[in-house]
Each structure stands twice: as C-alpha cells, then as structure tokens.
Enzyme design. Structure first.
Site, PDB file in Angstrom:
ATOM      1  N   LYS A  95      45.337  16.435  30.871  1.00 26.70           N
ATOM      2  CA  LYS A  95      45.241  16.255  29.419  1.00 26.70           C
ATOM      3  C   LYS A  95      43.923  15.561  29.129  1.00 26.70           C
ATOM      4  CE  LYS A  95      46.893  16.268  25.261  1.00 26.70           C
ATOM      5  NZ  LYS A  95      45.675  17.027  24.889  1.00 26.70           N
ATOM      6  N   LYS A 131      39.191  16.903  31.530  1.00 25.63           N
ATOM      7  CA  LYS A 131      38.231  16.930  30.431  1.00 25.63           C
ATOM      8  C   LYS A 131      37.412  18.195  30.552  1.00 25.63           C
ATOM      9  CE  LYS A 131      36.747  14.391  26.930  1.00 25.63           C
ATOM     10  NZ  LYS A 131      37.449  13.421  26.068  1.00 25.63           N
ATOM     11  N   ASP A 171      37.020  16.511  20.997  1.00 22.02           N
ATOM     12  CA  ASP A 171      36.156  15.379  21.353  1.00 22.02           C
ATOM     13  C   ASP A 171      34.890  15.590  20.516  1.00 22.02           C
ATOM     14  OD1 ASP A 171      35.903  13.067  23.536  1.00 22.02           O
ATOM     15  OD2 ASP A 171      33.966  14.040  23.497  1.00 22.02           O
TER      16      ASP A 171
HETATM   17  P1  NDP Z   1      32.460  13.580  16.554  1.00 27.59           P
HETATM   18  O1  NDP Z   1      31.709  14.762  17.025  1.00 27.59           O
HETATM   19  O2  NDP Z   1      33.447  13.738  15.462  1.00 27.59           O
HETATM   20  O3  NDP Z   1      31.427  12.442  16.112  1.00 27.59           O
HETATM   21  C1  NDP Z   1      30.487  11.932  17.010  1.00 27.59           C
HETATM   22  C2  NDP Z   1      29.617  10.931  16.255  1.00 27.59           C
HETATM   23  O4  NDP Z   1      28.808  10.252  17.202  1.00 27.59           O
HETATM   24  C3  NDP Z   1      28.681  11.585  15.267  1.00 27.59           C
HETATM   25  O5  NDP Z   1      28.423  10.699  14.212  1.00 27.59           O
HETATM   26  C4  NDP Z   1      27.430  11.798  16.112  1.00 27.59           C
HETATM   27  O6  NDP Z   1      26.213  11.880  15.387  1.00 27.59           O
HETATM   28  C5  NDP Z   1      27.432  10.545  16.960  1.00 27.59           C
HETATM   29  N1  NDP Z   1      26.744  10.824  18.225  1.00 27.59           N
HETATM   30  C6  NDP Z   1      27.105  11.723  19.176  1.00 27.59           C
HETATM   31  N2  NDP Z   1      26.219  11.728  20.178  1.00 27.59           N
HETATM   32  C7  NDP Z   1      25.285  10.824  19.847  1.00 27.59           C
HETATM   33  C8  NDP Z   1      24.115  10.361  20.470  1.00 27.59           C
HETATM   34  N3  NDP Z   1      23.728  10.862  21.653  1.00 27.59           N
HETATM   35  N4  NDP Z   1      23.405   9.383  19.840  1.00 27.59           N
HETATM   36  C9  NDP Z   1      23.806   8.869  18.652  1.00 27.59           C
HETATM   37  N5  NDP Z   1      24.905   9.286  17.994  1.00 27.59           N
HETATM   38  C10 NDP Z   1      25.629  10.240  18.591  1.00 27.59           C
HETATM   39  O7  NDP Z   1      33.151  12.956  17.854  1.00 27.59           O
HETATM   40  P2  NDP Z   1      34.374  11.922  17.953  1.00 27.59           P
HETATM   41  O8  NDP Z   1      34.332  10.998  16.804  1.00 27.59           O
HETATM   42  O9  NDP Z   1      35.594  12.705  18.222  1.00 27.59           O
HETATM   43  O10 NDP Z   1      34.017  11.147  19.307  1.00 27.59           O
HETATM   44  C11 NDP Z   1      33.245   9.937  19.328  1.00 27.59           C
HETATM   45  C12 NDP Z   1      33.490   9.206  20.610  1.00 27.59           C
HETATM   46  O11 NDP Z   1      34.877   8.872  20.749  1.00 27.59           O
HETATM   47  C13 NDP Z   1      33.149   9.968  21.903  1.00 27.59           C
HETATM   48  O12 NDP Z   1      32.695   9.048  22.886  1.00 27.59           O
HETATM   49  C14 NDP Z   1      34.496  10.532  22.318  1.00 27.59           C
HETATM   50  O13 NDP Z   1      34.543  10.816  23.716  1.00 27.59           O
HETATM   51  C15 NDP Z   1      35.387   9.357  21.969  1.00 27.59           C
HETATM   52  N6  NDP Z   1      36.809   9.685  21.818  1.00 27.59           N
HETATM   53  C16 NDP Z   1      37.235  10.619  20.908  1.00 27.59           C
HETATM   54  C17 NDP Z   1      38.580  10.876  20.775  1.00 27.59           C
HETATM   55  C18 NDP Z   1      39.096  11.777  19.718  1.00 27.59           C
HETATM   56  O14 NDP Z   1      40.326  11.797  19.526  1.00 27.59           O
HETATM   57  N7  NDP Z   1      38.276  12.502  18.984  1.00 27.59           N
HETATM   58  C19 NDP Z   1      39.572  10.235  21.648  1.00 27.59           C
HETATM   59  C20 NDP Z   1      39.028   9.195  22.508  1.00 27.59           C
HETATM   60  C21 NDP Z   1      37.694   8.981  22.595  1.00 27.59           C
HETATM   61  P3  NDP Z   1      25.431  13.304  15.238  1.00 27.59           P
HETATM   62  O15 NDP Z   1      26.258  14.068  14.249  1.00 27.59           O
HETATM   63  O16 NDP Z   1      24.076  12.947  14.768  1.00 27.59           O
HETATM   64  O17 NDP Z   1      25.440  13.916  16.621  1.00 27.59           O
END
Ligand code: NDP
Length: 451
Positions: A95, A131, A171
């Site tokens: 998962k 993953k 993600d």
């Molecule tokens: P989204 O794609 O919805 O959002 C990601 C956000 O992070 C965007 O604002 C993006 O900006 C920014 N971002 C991504 N890469 C970079 C980077 N290299 N530098 C600066 N900003 C960056 O993803 P999520 O919100 O779902 O995920 C965010 C984090 O949470 C990740 O680490 C993910 O693994 C973790 N996570 C998510 C879960 C979920 O349920 N969704 C569960 C557990 C953990 P931009 O648009 O400019 O790229």
C-alpha cells in the site's frame, strides 16, 4: 549483544546497501534514519541478526520498471518511465501512493516505499508498504494528455495490482483527476468493479469521505497531541506551512479550525506570506479549481499578502512549522533560522522534508519534532478505512471517518511517545516511531518464515 556491536553491525548493513544500490541517495538517507534508531532492539533480540531481518527489510520484495508511451495533443510521441516498488507485504497488501513528478527515479520510489512499510505498520491497520510513480510531469498538460498518460501507465501496472495484492493511491502530482483515469482504465482492462484496488477515489464511486483531507488533518492532529504533552495547544499559535498541494491545503484548513493563525504557503516558484492569515477559500479556488500558483494568490489577496521568490519559507518567524511540500526542503540553515525565531514544534506533512543535519539542530534545541512516518500517516490510515468500506460495500459519514482518523493519530502519537520513553529517549518521536514500527514488521517477518 552489546549495543556498540549492534551499532557496528547496523553500520555494516548500511555500508553493504550503499555498495549494492549506488546512486540512490534518498533511499540511503531513509534507511540510515531508521537504522540509527535500531541498535537497542537489535542488541536485545539476537534472532533479528541471525535471521537477517534488517537485510530482508531493506531489499524490496519486487521492483517493476516499465515504459509508458503516450501521445501529446500535437500528435507527438512521448516516452516516460513507470515504477512500482512492492517493498514489504508481511502485514498486508502493498500500500502506498503514486508520484508523478519529473524528479521521480528508482531511488526516490525506494525511499518512499521503505518509509511506507513503517508508516503503515504504525497505523495498526494491516497494510504492507509499496510506492510507485513516473517521471511524467502533469503540470501544464491538458486533461486529455493526462488521461492518455494515465491509461498507458495503468495498461502495464494493472497486472501487478489487486485489492488483496497491491493498492496504490495519490501522492505528488496524482490527485482526484489522475486517480479517476487510472481507476477507469483498470476497470476497463480487468472487467471488474474492484473498488478496493485504488484509494483516494471520488466519494461518488467508492471513495471515502475525508480521504482528501486526511494527511493534512492528521498532521495537525498529531501536532496538537505533541503540544498537549507540553501543556499547550494550537489556539492563537502562529503557523507556517510549505507547499500548496493536497497536504498543505488541508493542513491549513485543520490548523485554522483549531484556532491557529497560518501565515504562509508555497510552491516551487516561491512562497506567500499573508499577515492577515491565509484565506483558504481563495487558495482553494486558485489551486483546486483553476490549477493556479501561489503567486496568483498573492496578486488577488490584496495588501496583506506578499509573494517572495528569494530565500526560504522557514525564515518567516513562527511557533509551529509544518513542511508539506517535498523531501529535503528544510535544511540545516532553515532549522537554525527556525530555532533562532523561537519555533517550538516542527511536524512533517511531507515525506522526509527535514534533512538529517536540520533534525540534529531541532533535537539539540529541544523542539518537538513529528517524524513523517508518524505525523503524516493519517492519509494512508484513511486509505485503509476506504479499503474497509469497499470490502463491506459501505460508505461511512464524514464524522465517523474523522473520529476514526483522530483515534488512529492519537494511538500513533502515544505509541511513538511511549516507545521512546521505554528506550530511554523521552520526547524523541522519531526514534520511538522507528522502533515501534520496526518491531511490528520484524515480528511478522520472523513468524512467516524465510520467504
Ligand atoms: P501535491 O502534488 O498535491 O502538492 C505538492 C506541493 O509541493 C506543491 O505545492 C508543489 O509545488 C510542492 N513541491 C513539490 N515538489 C517541490 C519541489 N521540488 N520544490 C518545492 N516545492 C515542491 O502533493 P501532496 O500534497 O499530495 O504531497 C506533498 C508531500 O506529502 C509529499 O512529500 C508526499 O509524499 C507527502 N504525502 C502525501 C500524502 C497524500 O495523501 N497526498 C500522504 C503522505 C505523505 P509545485 O506545484 O510548484 O510543484
């Protein structure tokens, strides 16, 4: 075994892994972060070494890498790479989410999959760790292009999935739109309505209420539990959040519900500081409806908000910092700035956002620190609740899901806290979470024999 011998042995496992899997720095970092917590357990339980449980846990059960061909709107042929790492299924079906981002490679997927094993164990909900993802960048692509990509991706991936086998979710870069296209193609190829094969689905077609909100909500609930231990809460606290995607938005939402004053969000272009407090309705309109940027938010918000492209969001003074964007986004320099400005708690919404050097700074300053595998487990926990609803062909109310989520987050907090106390590291949630999760997985691995 004396503890120093255990430490040496764990270091030798790590060194062997670095030789065997070169060029995967994020995976090495995630493994190191877990292994450096385990010496007391390994010292106390010689069977772990004898049965090579640690070596078995750092080697994925299966890794799939595949070509994803698709056609852009101009008729041009595009080729991306797809990944699924099925890391460990001792506690349940694999998962873990799918990430679509140009930075995705095998090392990134392995770091995320490795973390996921322990995070999922902490939920206590019977899920293994995996993953996947692709180096495809959905940003700037039309809906039709995203659909064609998702269909091609699933055309290969479907053969590895199943509600009892491997259950992906979203993600970075994979939200409701992508999950819809992925589920549609799975259903078409298999000719099965198998709701439990993906989580994060729309609530009208098998999704759970509160799954979208769960990761951000869960991290704020975890933070509130850490603050409670210290005799305080989020009411009136100044909070900074990074990111502006799924996790960040619902972190802002729950923090505001609990009375906090949230002043920042960010994306890869820069951050916004809004001294009046983030206007969530405006942010959601821009991010979720218009697929815009935080710079658009600053433009439309008026004089209270400023868009900053230089420096780091962690230079903004705050009581509580909730990194919710991506790995290694909070560096040693950032941690020093946070401590100088009086931060009292940092809790990880993103996976591994804090570098090891930054974590040392926060630890030495006595800052309450919520590690990702505990603090952001609310998302996958609610995915497990979605699987439960799918298996029963049931659909729970939002209140029921939120109650269950709050219970899981409290239990994860207490488990990490009590385990840290038991092993002589009071208040060290990172160590507590690593040891508690490792013991759950290791016991199952040992019980199931050499497979
Ligand atoms: P989204 O794609 O919805 O959002 C990601 C956000 O992070 C965007 O604002 C993006 O900006 C920014 N971002 C991504 N890469 C970079 C980077 N290299 N530098 C600066 N900003 C960056 O993803 P999520 O919100 O779902 O995920 C965010 C984090 O949470 C990740 O680490 C993910 O693994 C973790 N996570 C998510 C879960 C979920 O349920 N969704 C569960 C557990 C953990 P931009 O648009 O400019 O790229």
């Amino acid at each position: 075994m004396p503890s120093t011998a255990a430490t040496d042995w764990l270091a030798s496992v790590e060194a062997a892994l670095q030789r065997r899997d070169p060029g995967e720095p994020e995976f090495h970092q995630a493994v190191q972060e877990v292994l450096e917590s385990l010496a007391p357990v390994v010292a106390a339980r010689p069977e772990l070494r004898e049965h090579r449980v640690v070596e078995r846990l750092v080697e994925p059960e299966r890794q799939v890498i595949f070509r994803v061909p698709w056609q852009d709107d101009q008729g041009g042929v595009r080729i991306n790479r797809g990944f699924r790492v099925e890391f460990n299924s001792a506690l349940g079906p694999y998962k873990g989410g799918l990430r679509f981002h140009p930075s995705v490679n095998l090392g990134i997927v392995k770091f995320l999959g490795f973390e996921q094993i322990f995070k999922n164990a902490l939920t206590g909900l019977g899920i293994g760790g995996g993953k996947g993802g692709s180096d495809f960048d959905p940003r700037g692509r039309s809906d039709a292009e995203v659909m064609r990509f998702c269909q091609s991706f699933m055309t290969e991936l479907h053969r590895h999935l199943g509600e009892h086998t491997d259950v992906p979710a979203g993600d970075i870069g994979v939200g409701g739109r992508e999950l819809g296209y992925l589920f549609g193609q799975y259903r078409r190829i298999t000719n099965r309505w198998e709701a439990g094969v993906l989580t994060g689905k729309g609530t009208g077609w098998g999704g759970s209420r509160v799954r979208t909100e769960a990761t951000g909500y869960g991290n704020v609930l975890f933070t509130a539990e850490m603050l409670k231990v210290r005799g305080t809460d989020l009411e009136g606290r100044r909070v900074t959040v990074s990111g502006s995607g799924n996790v960040a938005l619902y972190t802002v939402a729950k923090a505001q519900q609990l009375g906090a004053h949230v002043v920042t969000v960010s994306d890869s272009g820069g951050y916004v500081i809004d001294e009046k407090g983030i206007d969530l309705a405006l942010l959601q309109q821009i991010k979720e409806v218009e697929r815009g940027r935080v710079s658009d938010y600053a433009e439309r918000r008026g004089t209270s908000a400023r868009y900053v492209t230089e420096g780091s969001v962690w230079e903004v003074p705050t009581d509580v910092a909730l990194p919710s964007a991506t790995q290694n986004e909070l560096t040693e320099t950032d941690a020093i700035a946070l401590v100088r400005n009086g931060v009292t708690a940092v809790s990880e919404g993103a996976n591994m956002p804090t570098t090891p050097e930054a974590l040392r700074v926060l630890r030495e300053a006595g800052v309450a620190f919520g590690p990702a595998k505990a603090a952001n487990a609310g998302g996958v926990a609610t995915s497990a609740l979605e699987m439960r609803q799918n298996a029963a062909r049931d659909s729970w109310t939002a209140d029921r899901v939120e109650d269950e989520l709050a219970g899981v987050m409290r239990s994860i907090h207490d488990t990490a806290y009590e385990t840290a106390e038991r092993y002589g590291r009071p208040g060290d949630y990172a160590t507590g979470a690593n040891i508690a999760a490792f013991e759950r997985v290791a016991d199952a691995v040992l019980a199931q024999g050499l497979i």
